[in-house]
Design a protein around this motif. Sequence first.
Motif, short mmCIF file in Angstrom:
data_model
loop_
_atom_site.label_atom_id
_atom_site.label_comp_id
_atom_site.label_asym_id
_atom_site.label_seq_id
_atom_site.Cartn_x
_atom_site.Cartn_y
_atom_site.Cartn_z
N PHE A 88 -2.99 6.14 -5.89
CA PHE A 88 -1.86 6.55 -5.05
C PHE A 88 -1.71 8.07 -5.01
O PHE A 88 -1.37 8.64 -3.97
CB PHE A 88 -0.57 5.90 -5.55
N LEU A 89 -1.99 8.72 -6.13
CA LEU A 89 -1.98 10.18 -6.15
C LEU A 89 -3.05 10.74 -5.22
O LEU A 89 -2.83 11.73 -4.51
CB LEU A 89 -2.19 10.70 -7.57
N PHE A 90 -4.21 10.11 -5.21
CA PHE A 90 -5.31 10.54 -4.34
C PHE A 90 -4.91 10.44 -2.87
O PHE A 90 -5.14 11.38 -2.09
CB PHE A 90 -6.53 9.67 -4.63
N LEU A 91 -4.29 9.34 -2.49
CA LEU A 91 -3.83 9.18 -1.11
C LEU A 91 -2.77 10.22 -0.77
O LEU A 91 -2.79 10.82 0.32
CB LEU A 91 -3.27 7.78 -0.90
N PHE A 92 -1.84 10.43 -1.69
CA PHE A 92 -0.79 11.42 -1.49
C PHE A 92 -1.40 12.81 -1.29
O PHE A 92 -1.00 13.56 -0.39
CB PHE A 92 0.16 11.41 -2.70
N SER A 93 -2.35 13.15 -2.13
CA SER A 93 -3.01 14.46 -2.05
C SER A 93 -3.75 14.63 -0.74
O SER A 93 -3.73 15.71 -0.13
CB SER A 93 -3.97 14.64 -3.23
N LEU A 94 -4.42 13.58 -0.28
CA LEU A 94 -5.14 13.66 0.99
C LEU A 94 -4.19 13.85 2.16
O LEU A 94 -4.48 14.61 3.09
CB LEU A 94 -5.98 12.39 1.20
N GLY A 95 -3.05 13.16 2.13
CA GLY A 95 -2.08 13.32 3.20
C GLY A 95 -1.57 14.74 3.30
O GLY A 95 -1.50 15.33 4.40
N VAL A 96 -1.23 15.34 2.15
CA VAL A 96 -0.81 16.74 2.14
C VAL A 96 -1.96 17.64 2.59
O VAL A 96 -1.75 18.62 3.32
CB VAL A 96 -0.33 17.13 0.72
N ASP B 164 9.04 1.27 -9.40
CA ASP B 164 8.21 2.48 -9.50
C ASP B 164 6.85 2.27 -8.83
O ASP B 164 6.32 3.17 -8.18
CB ASP B 164 7.99 2.86 -10.97
N PHE B 165 6.29 1.07 -8.98
CA PHE B 165 5.00 0.78 -8.35
C PHE B 165 5.13 0.84 -6.83
O PHE B 165 4.27 1.41 -6.14
CB PHE B 165 4.50 -0.59 -8.79
N LEU B 166 6.20 0.26 -6.31
CA LEU B 166 6.42 0.29 -4.86
C LEU B 166 6.65 1.71 -4.37
O LEU B 166 6.18 2.09 -3.29
CB LEU B 166 7.61 -0.60 -4.50
N LEU B 167 7.38 2.51 -5.17
CA LEU B 167 7.61 3.91 -4.79
C LEU B 167 6.30 4.69 -4.75
O LEU B 167 6.07 5.49 -3.83
CB LEU B 167 8.58 4.56 -5.78
N MET B 168 5.45 4.49 -5.75
CA MET B 168 4.16 5.18 -5.76
C MET B 168 3.33 4.79 -4.54
O MET B 168 2.70 5.64 -3.90
CB MET B 168 3.39 4.86 -7.05
N ALA B 169 3.34 3.50 -4.24
CA ALA B 169 2.59 3.02 -3.07
C ALA B 169 3.15 3.61 -1.79
O ALA B 169 2.40 4.03 -0.89
CB ALA B 169 2.62 1.50 -3.02
N ALA B 170 4.48 3.67 -1.69
CA ALA B 170 5.13 4.21 -0.49
C ALA B 170 4.81 5.69 -0.31
O ALA B 170 4.49 6.15 0.79
CB ALA B 170 6.63 3.99 -0.56
N TRP B 171 4.91 6.46 -1.40
CA TRP B 171 4.59 7.88 -1.33
C TRP B 171 3.12 8.10 -0.98
O TRP B 171 2.78 8.93 -0.13
CB TRP B 171 4.92 8.58 -2.65
N GLY B 172 2.24 7.36 -1.65
CA GLY B 172 0.81 7.54 -1.42
C GLY B 172 0.40 7.17 -0.01
O GLY B 172 -0.17 7.98 0.73
N VAL B 173 0.71 5.95 0.39
CA VAL B 173 0.30 5.47 1.71
C VAL B 173 1.07 6.19 2.82
O VAL B 173 0.50 6.59 3.84
CB VAL B 173 0.51 3.94 1.81
N GLY B 174 2.39 6.38 2.60
CA GLY B 174 3.21 7.02 3.63
C GLY B 174 2.79 8.45 3.92
O GLY B 174 2.64 8.84 5.09
#
Length: 257
Positions: free
Chosen positions: A147-155, A227-237
């Motif tokens: 999820f961090l990887f997805l978040f980083s790619l989005g930014v 927390d798992f849903l929040l991580m997924a939401a931040w990462g994917v969103g």
Amino acid sequence: MDQWEKRQQYWFVIQQLTARELKRKYARSALGILWSVLNPLLSMAVLSLIFSQMFRRSIENYPIYYLTGYLLWQAFTGTTNSAMTTLADNRSLLLKVKFPMELFILTRGFTALVNLGYSFAAYGVMLVVFQVPASWPVVFALPVVAFLFLFSLGVSYALAAAYVFFGDVKHLYSVVLTLWMYCSGIFYPVDQLSGPIRQVVEINPLYLFIRCLRGAVMDARPPSGWDFLLMAAWGVGVYLAGWGIFRVLREKLMQRL
């Protein structure tokens, strides 16, 4: 060429570009890739020397506490800082080949991910040294990193597009990162904060990733369902938002380059 063959070709290109990035990064370094291991360990030693006495009553194992947060922070900043300039850095190659521009951003992300993998090897050794027992919740390190990887790619997508039009975004982002780091609870206990600043830290997505990894590794506590849903939401969103911005501006980016 069908879609499957294209994907295979693109994946091969990402692998080759990632290998090139790693070789270029450590080309003039005598220790090479070992710096991916030594850098977080040296940082841990210095910060532990400074802060371990200060926080020893509130943080049981400060070196691991700090190292856990630092590794995720380093992966995020490594991805976004390098991806921000990748289109400008590879301008001549972009104009010669017909590969999607996204591949160059993905390459910077995978390079940071490989470096994180080497750092995690040292992290595992430190867990043994500091006698942190391994338990089943440690498997949640994988979704946290994903999820961090997805978040980083989005930014990264958003920053790469912005940098093409506005080069000063690089300097502005460095200022933002400084503030962001201090609001991520990397080297201090967040439960000692109060008021608005604690609320700011607790809604920070990077602190969420760090807190969940610390809980899984240090406390043998898996992330809660929320927390798992929040991580997924931040990462994917954030990934979809950044990728959407990049796709909308794609033609203008090619013209500007």
